[in-house]
Motif scaffolding. Structure first.
Motif, PDB file in Angstrom:
ATOM      1  N   VAL A   1      19.872  33.279  47.012  1.00 47.48           N
ATOM      2  CA  VAL A   1      18.900  32.187  47.743  1.00 47.48           C
ATOM      3  C   VAL A   1      17.560  32.162  46.995  1.00 47.48           C
ATOM      4  CG1 VAL A   1      19.850  32.257  50.250  1.00 47.48           C
ATOM      5  CG2 VAL A   1      18.181  34.055  49.336  1.00 47.48           C
ATOM      6  N   VAL A   2      16.980  31.083  46.951  1.00 47.66           N
ATOM      7  CA  VAL A   2      15.793  30.843  46.549  1.00 47.66           C
ATOM      8  C   VAL A   2      14.687  30.379  47.413  1.00 47.66           C
ATOM      9  CG1 VAL A   2      16.374  28.636  45.415  1.00 47.66           C
ATOM     10  CG2 VAL A   2      14.264  29.758  44.524  1.00 47.66           C
ATOM     11  N   THR A   3      13.503  31.253  47.355  1.00 46.41           N
ATOM     12  CA  THR A   3      12.548  30.517  48.506  1.00 46.41           C
ATOM     13  C   THR A   3      11.123  30.840  47.975  1.00 46.41           C
ATOM     14  OG1 THR A   3      11.952  30.456  51.017  1.00 46.41           O
ATOM     15  CG2 THR A   3      12.344  32.605  49.839  1.00 46.41           C
ATOM     16  N   GLU A   4      10.079  30.004  48.595  1.00 40.18           N
ATOM     17  CA  GLU A   4       8.641  30.081  47.963  1.00 40.18           C
ATOM     18  C   GLU A   4       8.009  31.157  48.471  1.00 40.18           C
ATOM     19  OE1 GLU A   4       6.599  26.184  47.800  1.00 40.18           O
ATOM     20  OE2 GLU A   4       4.805  27.214  47.227  1.00 40.18           O
ATOM     21  N   LEU A   5       7.270  31.821  47.535  1.00 40.39           N
ATOM     22  CA  LEU A   5       6.176  32.930  47.934  1.00 40.39           C
ATOM     23  C   LEU A   5       4.787  32.182  47.509  1.00 40.39           C
ATOM     24  CD1 LEU A   5       6.116  36.498  47.321  1.00 40.39           C
ATOM     25  CD2 LEU A   5       4.658  35.257  46.190  1.00 40.39           C
ATOM     26  N   MET A   6       3.867  32.462  48.542  1.00 39.65           N
ATOM     27  CA  MET A   6       2.664  31.684  48.389  1.00 39.65           C
ATOM     28  C   MET A   6       1.613  32.680  48.258  1.00 39.65           C
ATOM     29  SD  MET A   6       2.400  28.306  50.413  1.00 39.65           S
ATOM     30  CE  MET A   6       2.257  28.885  52.106  1.00 39.65           C
ATOM     31  N   ASN A   7       1.648  33.912  48.567  1.00 35.70           N
ATOM     32  CA  ASN A   7       0.878  35.286  48.676  1.00 35.70           C
ATOM     33  C   ASN A   7       1.394  36.191  48.389  1.00 35.70           C
ATOM     34  OD1 ASN A   7      -0.982  37.150  49.757  1.00 35.70           O
ATOM     35  ND2 ASN A   7      -2.105  35.394  50.334  1.00 35.70           N
ATOM     36  N   ILE A   8       0.978  37.024  47.432  1.00 28.57           N
ATOM     37  CA  ILE A   8       1.598  38.396  47.067  1.00 28.57           C
ATOM     38  C   ILE A   8       1.842  39.311  48.342  1.00 28.57           C
ATOM     39  CG2 ILE A   8      -0.248  39.814  46.331  1.00 28.57           C
ATOM     40  CD1 ILE A   8       2.886  39.388  44.512  1.00 28.57           C
ATOM     41  N   THR A   9       1.044  39.254  49.447  1.00 28.66           N
ATOM     42  CA  THR A   9       1.104  40.000  50.577  1.00 28.66           C
ATOM     43  C   THR A   9       2.862  39.782  51.357  1.00 28.66           C
ATOM     44  OG1 THR A   9       0.101  38.484  52.191  1.00 28.66           O
ATOM     45  CG2 THR A   9      -1.276  40.156  50.957  1.00 28.66           C
ATOM     46  N   GLN A  10       3.183  38.676  50.941  1.00 24.59           N
ATOM     47  CA  GLN A  10       4.614  38.239  51.459  1.00 24.59           C
ATOM     48  C   GLN A  10       5.800  38.946  50.688  1.00 24.59           C
ATOM     49  OE1 GLN A  10       4.144  34.027  50.718  1.00 24.59           O
ATOM     50  NE2 GLN A  10       2.783  33.779  52.637  1.00 24.59           N
ATOM     51  N   LEU A  11       5.193  39.570  49.640  1.00 23.04           N
ATOM     52  CA  LEU A  11       6.550  40.115  48.766  1.00 23.04           C
ATOM     53  C   LEU A  11       7.361  41.088  49.396  1.00 23.04           C
ATOM     54  CD1 LEU A  11       7.631  39.921  45.749  1.00 23.04           C
ATOM     55  CD2 LEU A  11       6.112  41.853  45.332  1.00 23.04           C
ATOM     56  N   PRO A  12       6.771  41.972  50.338  1.00 25.91           N
ATOM     57  CA  PRO A  12       7.913  42.820  50.918  1.00 25.91           C
ATOM     58  C   PRO A  12       8.946  42.316  51.878  1.00 25.91           C
ATOM     59  CG  PRO A  12       5.501  43.736  51.402  1.00 25.91           C
ATOM     60  CD  PRO A  12       5.423  42.426  50.700  1.00 25.91           C
ATOM     61  N   LEU A  13       8.680  40.905  52.290  1.00 28.67           N
ATOM     62  CA  LEU A  13       9.672  40.200  52.970  1.00 28.67           C
ATOM     63  C   LEU A  13      10.725  39.477  52.012  1.00 28.67           C
ATOM     64  CD1 LEU A  13       7.466  38.148  55.300  1.00 28.67           C
ATOM     65  CD2 LEU A  13       8.856  40.083  55.923  1.00 28.67           C
ATOM     66  N   PHE A  14      10.379  39.707  50.851  1.00 29.58           N
ATOM     67  CA  PHE A  14      11.471  38.951  49.677  1.00 29.58           C
ATOM     68  C   PHE A  14      12.467  39.990  48.956  1.00 29.58           C
ATOM     69  CE2 PHE A  14       9.590  34.585  48.780  1.00 29.58           C
ATOM     70  CZ  PHE A  14       8.968  34.663  49.698  1.00 29.58           C
ATOM     71  N   ASP A  15      12.716  41.058  49.577  1.00 29.80           N
ATOM     72  CA  ASP A  15      13.366  42.152  49.039  1.00 29.80           C
ATOM     73  C   ASP A  15      14.956  41.726  48.850  1.00 29.80           C
ATOM     74  OD1 ASP A  15      13.431  44.737  48.345  1.00 29.80           O
ATOM     75  OD2 ASP A  15      14.451  45.618  50.229  1.00 29.80           O
ATOM     76  N   GLN A  16      15.418  41.185  49.834  1.00 25.11           N
ATOM     77  CA  GLN A  16      16.768  40.426  49.558  1.00 25.11           C
ATOM     78  C   GLN A  16      16.841  39.004  48.796  1.00 25.11           C
ATOM     79  OE1 GLN A  16      19.351  42.485  50.495  1.00 25.11           O
ATOM     80  NE2 GLN A  16      17.784  44.308  50.996  1.00 25.11           N
ATOM     81  N   ILE A  17      15.715  38.531  48.824  1.00 21.83           N
ATOM     82  CA  ILE A  17      15.719  37.174  47.967  1.00 21.83           C
ATOM     83  C   ILE A  17      16.031  37.225  46.712  1.00 21.83           C
ATOM     84  CG2 ILE A  17      14.187  35.182  47.583  1.00 21.83           C
ATOM     85  CD1 ILE A  17      15.077  35.664  50.722  1.00 21.83           C
ATOM     86  N   ASP A  18      16.749  36.248  46.183  1.00 19.73           N
ATOM     87  CA  ASP A  18      17.321  36.620  44.842  1.00 19.73           C
ATOM     88  C   ASP A  18      16.505  35.806  43.713  1.00 19.73           C
ATOM     89  OD1 ASP A  18      20.392  37.233  44.999  1.00 19.73           O
ATOM     90  OD2 ASP A  18      19.884  35.896  46.761  1.00 19.73           O
ATOM     91  N   VAL A  19      15.843  34.849  44.260  1.00 21.66           N
ATOM     92  CA  VAL A  19      14.722  34.052  43.346  1.00 21.66           C
ATOM     93  C   VAL A  19      13.543  33.794  43.985  1.00 21.66           C
ATOM     94  CG1 VAL A  19      14.498  32.086  41.640  1.00 21.66           C
ATOM     95  CG2 VAL A  19      16.725  32.970  41.888  1.00 21.66           C
ATOM     96  N   ILE A  20      12.335  34.174  43.308  1.00 20.37           N
ATOM     97  CA  ILE A  20      10.973  33.877  43.857  1.00 20.37           C
ATOM     98  C   ILE A  20      10.719  32.794  43.413  1.00 20.37           C
ATOM     99  CG2 ILE A  20       8.707  34.562  44.236  1.00 20.37           C
ATOM    100  CD1 ILE A  20       9.438  37.345  44.007  1.00 20.37           C
ATOM    101  N   GLN A  21      10.336  31.503  44.202  1.00 13.91           N
ATOM    102  CA  GLN A  21       9.790  30.162  43.726  1.00 13.91           C
ATOM    103  C   GLN A  21       8.289  30.311  43.943  1.00 13.91           C
ATOM    104  OE1 GLN A  21      11.627  26.731  45.268  1.00 13.91           O
ATOM    105  NE2 GLN A  21       9.696  25.691  45.381  1.00 13.91           N
ATOM    106  N   ILE A  22       7.663  29.864  42.719  1.00 14.65           N
ATOM    107  CA  ILE A  22       6.392  29.522  42.830  1.00 14.65           C
ATOM    108  C   ILE A  22       5.999  28.066  42.479  1.00 14.65           C
ATOM    109  CG2 ILE A  22       4.005  30.248  41.379  1.00 14.65           C
ATOM    110  CD1 ILE A  22       5.351  32.316  42.978  1.00 14.65           C
ATOM    111  N   GLY A  23       5.319  27.570  43.534  1.00 16.05           N
ATOM    112  CA  GLY A  23       5.384  26.279  43.955  1.00 16.05           C
ATOM    113  C   GLY A  23       3.972  25.426  42.874  1.00 16.05           C
ATOM    114  N   ALA A  24       4.414  24.225  42.898  1.00 17.08           N
ATOM    115  CA  ALA A  24       3.244  23.669  41.783  1.00 17.08           C
ATOM    116  C   ALA A  24       2.054  23.877  42.004  1.00 17.08           C
ATOM    117  CB  ALA A  24       3.847  22.296  42.021  1.00 17.08           C
TER     118      ALA A  24
END
Ligand code: PEP
Ligand code: MN
Length: 336
Positions: free
Chosen positions: A162-185
């Motif tokens: 799965v790929v989903t967007e991260l907007m703020n680095i404080t969200q990173l702990p929630l992305f542990d099981q996420i495969d790809v971090i999307q950085i939006g335009a």
């Protein structure tokens, strides 16, 4: 500057050369290609004596390069970067991969249904926004952490990375099981965020900014790579022009150009590039024809009632049609 070494360089001489270059305050990036080993010198090379290096036994050639992006530069790294995701999915190297799913994760039923449908039609990665960068503060902002959980349930059920967007680095702990971090335009030039992603230990899908040049896109990739993360995928998602008939203007020439400038995989997003569902198929076909490594396409179970980007979202049936069309083109795609 790059130093191209002869085949099988003598180990002691190579070690001496690297130590000497480092003593000149240069970082040495070593790339082992199919034919040659290449040393990329990062830092101020203005005082380096090219002829002295060229004269060494183990050196085939030395070239100065002008481009300010070093880690992302194809000259340093002639072979395509291939990003490995869970389930054996590989992005890069010219094989077209399909990333599909809704703009926003809306409910468990919705994300699991769309995930199953796009998988049946050949998608190998699931997309779905949980943290949404919306132009209006009154528009749906995404389900946040709950959206991530739902996306992970869909991953569990279908096996799709799965790929989903991260907007703020404080969200990173929630992305542990996420495969790809999307950085939006909108975050392409959030340099502090990009630096942090250098330590994220996960692949990054970096979208081109609304009004950014290809060099600026590569410099943003450079921020991530220079801080330790080489798993970067570039995404052309249309740029702002004077044209208002489409949401953005798809810069299709960015695909072969980026592939020439850089070894990183190039993904095209025909959904955000056009903003119009009917234009997704022809633009996806164009992207496949000019050698994109992947497409990221918005698919929704009920586009007219989507909480975001319904106008550009495909039904699962329309996605199946696009998938068949692009796969029939892929064998004839242009590659440098
Ligand atoms: C998205 O992929 O949902 C998105 C917001 O894309 P972009 O950053 O390209 O506008
Ligand atoms: Mn969207």
């Amino acid at each position: 500057m790059i130093v191209i070494l002869k085949n099988n360089p003598e180990e002691r001489q190579l070690e001496n050369l690297i130590q000497w270059l480092k003593s000149l305050n240069l970082d040495v990036h070593i790339s082992v290609g199919a034919a040659h080993m290449i040393l990329g010198l990062i830092g101020d090379t203005s005082s380096v004596d090219i002829d002295l290096i060229r004269a060494l036994d183990i050196v085939e050639d030395v070239k100065r390069i002008q481009e300010p992006y070093k880690n992302a530069n194809r000259k340093f790294h002639p072979d395509d970067t291939v990003v490995e995701l869970s389930g054996g999915v590989q992005i890069g190297g010219g094989k077209l991969q399909l990333i599909a799913g809704p703009c926003s994760v809306e409910s468990l039923e919705q994300i699991c249904y769309v995930a199953r449908k796009v998988k049946e039609s050949g998608a190998t990665v699931l997309r779905g926004g949980a943290f949404k960068p919306r132009t209006s503060p009154y528009a749906f902002q995404g389900l946040g952490g709950q959206g991530i959980d739902l996306l992970l349930e869909a991953k569990q059920e279908t096996g799709l990375p799965v790929v989903t967007e991260l907007m703020n680095i404080t969200q990173l702990p929630l992305f542990d099981q996420i495969d790809v971090i999307q950085i939006g335009a909108r975050n392409m030039q959030n340099f502090e965020l990009l630096k942090e992603l250098g330590h994220a230990g996960k692949p990054i899908l970096l979208k081109r900014g609304l009004a950014n040049t290809l060099e600026e896109l590569l410099m943003s990739a450079e921020y991530i790579m220079a801080n330790g993360n080489e798993q970067v995928m570039l995404c052309e998602r249309g740029i702002r022009t004077f044209e208002t008939a489409t949401r953005n203007t798809l810069d299709i020439s960015a695909v072969p150009l980026l592939k020439q400038m850089s070894h990183l995989p190039v993904i095209v997003d025909p959904s955000h590039a056009t903003g119009i569902a009917k234009l997704v198929k022809p633009m996806a076909m164009a992207a496949a024809a000019c050698g994109a490594d992947g497409l990221i396409i918005e698919v929704h179970n009920d586009p007219p009632h989507a909480l975001s980007d319904g106008k550009q979202s495909l039904t699962p049936e329309a996605f199946e049609d696009v998938s068949a069309a692009v796969r029939s083109i892929a064998p004839f795609a242009f590659h440098w």
